[in-house]
Design an enzyme around this catalytic site. Structure first.
Site, PDB file in Angstrom:
ATOM      1  CG  ASP A 117      -5.806  -8.084  -5.575  1.00  0.00           C
ATOM      2  OD1 ASP A 117      -5.274  -7.801  -4.491  1.00  0.00           O
ATOM      3  OD2 ASP A 117      -6.222  -7.218  -6.372  1.00  0.00           O
ATOM      4  CE  LYS A 173      -5.206  -4.639  -4.748  1.00  0.00           C
ATOM      5  NZ  LYS A 173      -6.180  -4.472  -5.849  1.00  0.00           N
ATOM      6  CB  CYS A 229      -5.145  -5.924  -9.711  1.00  0.00           C
ATOM      7  SG  CYS A 229      -6.879  -5.607  -9.298  1.00  0.00           S
TER       8      CYS A 229
END
Length: 225
Positions: free
Chosen positions: A18, A83, A116
């Site tokens: 990410d 996602k 994350c």
């Protein structure tokens, strides 16, 4: 999980979590983080290690920052997955890992450390993988969060390392795979007999200044609790 989990290229996948355009002005040390990631991608190319990339809600947060050289990976980029979950262990990623039973280790880097990255690490550890988190390859909006996230991962059975340390572990494993443990000390000096070692060595030399810069910026506050 074994007491010692060594990295080997043929058993390893890199996970990039990410690192997207909208985070540039929010994440501590974002530019240094990108430098570390690009170094890891160069290592992936030399050692032929597959890479999985995720992007959290890219419609709102943008795609992976273009300063990260994903196109250079070619077929080594085995997935770039959108996602909504915080964890990288989406159904698509689980399927990719299931198709590659030789994978035992995941080298993890990206953002945010305490969200994350942490949740991905815990899910991977729970699934039985050896997780190696790159301390100079993760960050958060608040730098104070990072050492607690790394400590939580270590408490759960993950391994905290650095980009250069992981790179040399992988290179040594390749050497042993080619020449055997008996040749790893004096009979072939300096591990330099490995095919591709010159390319590897050049990366380390080329990245020397960046390694110093990223270490000073990203490791200063990251003594693992």
């Amino acid at each position: 999980m074994p007491a010692v989990a060594k990295l080997a290229p043929q058993e390893t996948v890199f996970f990039l979590c990410d690192v997207q355009t909208r985070f540039k002005n929010a994440i501590f040390g974002f530019d240094e983080l990108v430098l570390t990631i690009n170094k890891m991608l160069k290592i992936a190319k030399v050692l032929e290690i597959p890479v999985v990339v995720t992007e959290q809600n890219p419609k709102g947060l943008g795609n992976t920052t273009p300063n990260i050289d994903l196109p250079s990976l070619g077929p080594l980029l085995i997935a770039n997955i959108e996602k909504g979950l915080f964890s990288m262990m989406t159904p698509e990623v689980k399927a990719l890992l299931h198709e590659r039973p030789q994978i035992k280790s995941v080298v993890l880097f990206g953002i945010e450390s305490h969200v994350c990255v942490l949740q991905s690490a815990l899910d991977l550890i729970e699934a039985g993988y050896n997780v190696h988190v790159i301390a100079d390859g993760v960050s958060s909006c608040n730098k104070e969060e990072v050492p607690f996230a790394l400590a939580r991962i270590r408490q759960s059975g993950g391994y905290i390392t650095t980009s250069e340390s992981a790179a040399f572990q992988l290179q040594r494993a390749l050497f042993i795979a080619n020449y055997g443990e008996a040749c790893s000390d004096s009979s072939v000096p300096g591990d330099a007999g490995v095919s591709g070692f010159k390319l590897f060595s050049n990366i380390i030399k080329e990245e020397k200044d960046n390694t110093v810069r990223t270490s000073q910026k990203l490791l200063q506050y990251r003594a693992v609790l």
